[in-house]
Design an enzyme around this catalytic site. Structure first.
Site, short mmCIF file in Angstrom:
data_model
loop_
_atom_site.label_atom_id
_atom_site.label_comp_id
_atom_site.label_asym_id
_atom_site.label_seq_id
_atom_site.Cartn_x
_atom_site.Cartn_y
_atom_site.Cartn_z
CD GLU A 1 42.32 28.26 54.81
OE1 GLU A 1 42.05 29.42 55.20
OE2 GLU A 1 41.67 27.26 55.12
NE ARG B 1 36.94 40.64 54.42
CZ ARG B 1 37.74 39.58 54.51
NH1 ARG B 1 38.69 39.51 55.41
NH2 ARG B 1 37.58 38.56 53.70
CE LYS C 1 40.01 31.54 49.93
NZ LYS C 1 41.16 30.84 50.44
#
Ligand code: ATP
Ligand code: MG
Length: 539
Positions: free
Chosen positions: A28, A254, A264
């Site tokens: 994104e 992850r 982020k």
């Protein structure tokens, strides 16, 4: 040994489920990429597309206009390129908005979606819990024609933000909450970084993502474990939207690393609040920060190979990442001398005209014996901690009357010193004749070797000493209370002349100090500590 994703792909190729592997990395564009994304890129590109001779797409998941920005798009492309992944296919989810709209209309026509007027809050409150089913909306059985009309009104800008939503009609009592009539479109009057004002409805992630994958012919859509519960919805969307050869989703654990911020959103907070010097601050776990710190693509790829791919979440030690760059630089980095906390040393048995060229080994690990010239004079700098008036037990460096070897030069003996208060301001020493490195047959044994620079031709450099951004305290404490106040120390150092021409971005081993990378942004000579020499990681 192969990992579970490789096993799945091997089976799919064998069984004919797919002929060619196609993977994607779908960031994104709402921030810079971090080390967690490196794991995903390595897995999707090196670990699958390259390994199985398939294709890899870099696809921007730009379906949320409020937080997206072209600066982030550019930085992400740079970073993915820098890592060596294929960037010949750069794609944007927003280019499929027409297709997504078409899919939504198809769902409505099939009676598989309806327009509802619940607020986000009402949707949440009626969703039920793990033990209780959700509550059906009064609009659930709205006639298809009516939903089609309202959805068109939403698209045509006739509906204010939040007034109407489009929901998939699945099952309000499904044991999987994601299947309880999820919202798939919302009204948002917001300019899009690529589409401008063309759209005022935007698809939700769970609806958009499978369509993006399907449109691109992705065969293996690899994501992190949090999405495992979303997989039934993923499969429902590609099936109900009638895609042929639909993609499949697979989940892996992850990456998380001790004392490392991997979000982020939070990294953006650090940047926006000025707590760090931008996204590429060398303390940041962003790719841009790691690169500026002195990490190389190969060291990051090596790290990803070492951590492997699994289905169990775990935390990786910071030392593993550090050992990857240390091991590489040990082989590749030129050696140089810099004194980080300098004190002057005068050689009393040489006069002011004394100057001698010496051979300095560029890289003993390379084993090629290559040398370059360094110059010694009667005035040097040594490290303050290498001379002690009252040495601690087992001190191996210079003390009054004691000897030590100057790296690549002579054995010296300390014969005096000057102080200002408690602080030593000058050390006086004499060269012991016949002890030149490489030609020494004096038989004198010294316990220590110290680095030095020639005060007459050295340069002033700034050494930036980095520590972790986070303190080593309880993981559950909020990041804002875990910030390490000493994550950056700036030292005024003296370095040998040779480093005046160090290219930006090149790393050196400063003897006995660590690996340092010439900062790529500063014009004046600034060196960033990449990693210390000492390896604390147990391999
Ligand atoms: P963040 O919370 O940092 O914004 P994200 O998942 O929202 O992360 P995306 O831009 O959506 O960021 O991520 C792109 C891809 O990178 C996704 O496929 C995601 O699964 C993967 N990814 C993100 N963080 C990690 C991580 N820590 N380890 C492995 N893969 C990750
Ligand atoms: Mg995300």
């Amino acid at each position: 040994m192969s990992n579970f994703i490789e096993d799945i792909i091997s089976d799919d190729l064998k069984s004919g489920r797919c002929k060619e592997v196609v993977t994607r990395f779908p960031p994104e564009p709402n921030g810079y990429l971090h080390i967690g994304h490196v794991k995903s890129i390595c897995l999707n590109y090196y670990g699958t597309a390259v390994k199985f001779g398939g294709r890899f797409n870099l696809r921007f998941d730009d379906t949320n206009p409020a937080k997206e920005d072209d600066e982030f798009v550019r930085s992400i492309i740079d970073d993915v390129k820098w890592l060596g992944a294929d960037t010949t296919r750069i794609l944007f989810a927003s280019d499929y908005f027409d297709k997504m709209y078409e899919c939504a209309v198809l769902l409505i026509k099939k009676g598989k979606a309806y327009v509802d007027d619940m607020s986000a809050e009402e949707v949440r409150l009626t969703r039920g819990t793990l033990t209780e089913p959700g509550k059906e909306s009064k609009n659930r059985d709205r006639p298809i024609e009516e939903s089609l009309k309202l959805f068109e009104d939403m698209k045509n800008g006739l509906v204010p933000d939040g007034a109407l939503i489009l929901r998939a009609k699945i099952d309000m009592s499904s044991p999987n909450i994601n299947m309880r009539d999820p919202v798939i479109y919302r009204v948002l009057h917001e300019e899009h970084h690529r589409q401008g004002n063309k759209w005022c409805i935007y698809p939700m992630y769970d609806f958009a993502h499978p369509i993006e994958d399907a449109v691109e012919g992705i065969t293996h859509s690899i994501c992190t474990l949090e999405f495992e519960d979303h997989r039934p919805l993923y499969d429902w969307i590609v099936r109900e939207c009638e895609f042929k050869d639909p993609p499949h989703q697979y989940e892996f654990a992850r990456l998380s690393i001790q004392r490392t911020i991997m979000s982020k959103r939070y990294l953006k907070k650090l940047v926006d609040s000025g707590a760090v010097d931008g996204w590429d601050d060398p303390r940041m776990p962003t790719i841009a920060g790691l690169r500026r710190r002195g990490y190389t693509p190969s060291s990051l790829i090596d790290f990803c190979e070492k951590i492997g791919v699994s289905k169990a979440n775990s935390e990786v030690e910071t030392g593993l990442l550090e050992s990857c760059i240390r091991d590489e630089l040990n082989i590749t980095a030129e050696r140089a001398m810099a004194v980080l906390d300098p004190v002057r040393l005068v050689i009393v048995n040489r006069d002011d005209n004394y100057s001698e060229e010496l051979d300095f080994e560029i890289n003993p690990t390379a084993g090629d014996g290559e040398t370059r010239k360094i110059t010694i004079s009667n005035e040097l700098y040594i490290e303050r901690s290498d001379f002690e008036i009252t040495p601690p037990p087992k001190f191996k460096r210079l003390v009054l009357g004691g000897t030590v070897r100057l790296k690549g030069a002579y054995i010296i003996k300390a014969v005096g010193y000057e102080t200002d208060g408690d602080k030593v301001t000058l050390v006086k020493a004499e060269i012991i004749e016949g002890t030149k490195s490489g030609e020494d047959n004096s038989g004198i044994k010294v316990k220590g070797v110290i680095h030095w620079v020639n005060a007459k031709d050295c340069i002033d450099v700034e050494a930036r000493m980095y520590d972790y951004l986070l303190l080593d305290v309880d993981e559950k404490v909020d990041f804002s209370e875990r910030m390490n106040p000493d994550s950056l120390k700036v030292l005024s150092a003296k370095a040998e002349r040779y480093l005046a021409s160090a290219p930006k971005g090149k790393s050196y081993q400063f003897l006995r100090q660590g690996y340092f990378c010439r900062d790529s942004k500063s014009e004046k000579p600034v060196f960033n500590l990449v990693v210390s020499l000492k390896d604390s990681y147990k391999k």
